[in-house]
Write an enzyme that holds these catalytic residues in place. Sequence first.
Site, PDB file in Angstrom:
ATOM      1  N   ASN A   6       0.868  -1.180   0.000  1.00  0.00           N
ATOM      2  CA  ASN A   6       0.000   0.000   0.000  1.00  0.00           C
ATOM      3  C   ASN A   6       0.905   1.229   0.000  1.00  0.00           C
ATOM      4  OD1 ASN A   6      -1.888   1.980   0.396  1.00  0.00           O
ATOM      5  ND2 ASN A   6      -2.321   1.451   2.536  1.00  0.00           N
ATOM      6  N   LYS A   8       0.041   4.213  -0.352  1.00  0.00           N
ATOM      7  CA  LYS A   8      -0.656   5.396   0.175  1.00  0.00           C
ATOM      8  C   LYS A   8      -0.450   6.586  -0.788  1.00  0.00           C
ATOM      9  CE  LYS A   8       0.060   3.531   4.744  1.00  0.00           C
ATOM     10  NZ  LYS A   8      -0.133   3.738   6.156  1.00  0.00           N
ATOM     11  N   HIS A  90      -9.657   1.061   4.658  1.00  0.00           N
ATOM     12  CA  HIS A  90      -8.392   1.255   5.375  1.00  0.00           C
ATOM     13  C   HIS A  90      -8.650   2.193   6.555  1.00  0.00           C
ATOM     14  CE1 HIS A  90      -4.313   2.550   6.286  1.00  0.00           C
ATOM     15  NE2 HIS A  90      -3.896   1.463   5.657  1.00  0.00           N
ATOM     16  N   GLU A  92      -7.095   4.611   7.689  1.00  0.00           N
ATOM     17  CA  GLU A  92      -6.897   6.042   7.425  1.00  0.00           C
ATOM     18  C   GLU A  92      -8.151   6.642   6.786  1.00  0.00           C
ATOM     19  OE1 GLU A  92      -3.159   5.617   5.359  1.00  0.00           O
ATOM     20  OE2 GLU A  92      -2.214   5.089   7.257  1.00  0.00           O
ATOM     21  N   GLU A 160      -5.594  -5.039  10.475  1.00  0.00           N
ATOM     22  CA  GLU A 160      -4.560  -4.043  10.763  1.00  0.00           C
ATOM     23  C   GLU A 160      -4.909  -3.306  12.047  1.00  0.00           C
ATOM     24  OE1 GLU A 160      -2.409  -2.745   6.980  1.00  0.00           O
ATOM     25  OE2 GLU A 160      -4.282  -1.646   6.989  1.00  0.00           O
ATOM     26  N   GLY A 166       2.178   2.213  10.774  1.00  0.00           N
ATOM     27  CA  GLY A 166       3.133   3.312  10.648  1.00  0.00           C
ATOM     28  C   GLY A 166       3.803   3.721  11.946  1.00  0.00           C
ATOM     29  N   SER A 202       3.216  -2.199  10.426  1.00  0.00           N
ATOM     30  CA  SER A 202       4.664  -2.158  10.664  1.00  0.00           C
ATOM     31  C   SER A 202       5.377  -3.468  10.329  1.00  0.00           C
ATOM     32  CB  SER A 202       4.953  -1.732  12.111  1.00  0.00           C
ATOM     33  OG  SER A 202       4.475  -0.419  12.336  1.00  0.00           O
TER      34      SER A 202
HETATM   35  C1  PEP Z   1      -0.929   0.179   6.068  1.00  0.00           C
HETATM   36  O1  PEP Z   1      -1.079   1.389   5.985  1.00  0.00           O
HETATM   37  O2  PEP Z   1      -1.758  -0.569   5.547  1.00  0.00           O
HETATM   38  C2  PEP Z   1       0.235  -0.332   6.773  1.00  0.00           C
HETATM   39  C3  PEP Z   1       0.222  -1.570   7.147  1.00  0.00           C
HETATM   40  O3  PEP Z   1       1.259   0.559   7.004  1.00  0.00           O
HETATM   41  P1  PEP Z   1       2.670   0.232   7.703  1.00  0.00           P
HETATM   42  O4  PEP Z   1       3.182  -1.068   7.120  1.00  0.00           O
HETATM   43  O5  PEP Z   1       3.529   1.391   7.374  1.00  0.00           O
HETATM   44  O6  PEP Z   1       2.400   0.092   9.170  1.00  0.00           O
END
Ligand code: PEP
Length: 241
Positions: A6, A8, A90, A92, A160, A166, A202
């Site tokens: 992803n 983003k 997601h 976000e 997630e 992040g 992460s």
């Molecule tokens: C995400 O935004 O879906 C995600 C998993 O980000 P990160 O790997 O940076 O935590």
Amino acid sequence: MIVAANWKMNPGLSEAKKLASDYCTAAHKGVTRILFVPHPYIVPIRKRLQGSDILLGGQDCHQMQSGAHTGDVSAGMLQNCGASIVLLGHSERRAYYGETSELVAAKATMAFETGLSVMICVGETLAQRNSGDALATVLQQLTISVPVTLPTTALTIAYEPVWAIGTGKVATVAEITEMHTGIRHWLYSAGFGRTKILYGGSVNPRNAAEIFTVAHVDGALVGGASLISADFDGICAAAVA
Ligand code: PEP
């Protein structure tokens, strides 16, 4: 196993093209790779992915087929431009755009009817985890976000935890085990026996191998680490080790 990137709202176009080309130089037999790119990049990145087995996806779509929705993108537009899958719900988008699970379900229905597969994200906040409501929160998100009409193979779930996205914090093996087992049971009872469940939050090449040993983890959704092709490759390699 599935490893999905992803990107983003990253990176610039020339870097994005190079990154996609770098992804293509590595082969990862047994791993389905998916690349969720910003909407304007679907066409140029599709060209870069030509001849590779990497699937291309959009990061969101509208729940309507067309109309007066300035700034939005329809599932049909994504498909016309070369996407085969769309990421929905997601955290976000849920947090910054107030997307509800009901809206996610409407988008998923439209995306599927248009011919796209869907990856639906679910996950609890830190406050929900600290109050002991993590599993109940995720099961409720699933119940509302996943349209029962979706065929099991057109659906992927990404678990997630919001507090792990992040932040460099990763859920423990015990936390992932509890959640993925709970999601698997929910999926079976809802008729989604063949739906895959990814962990996201992460993930990097150093922690991926341990995460992939957890029962009912069928891969990873990767944000930050997917912007470095060597790191993305490292995670894909861990998926088949
Ligand atoms: C995400 O935004 O879906 C995600 C998993 O980000 P990160 O790997 O940076 O935590």
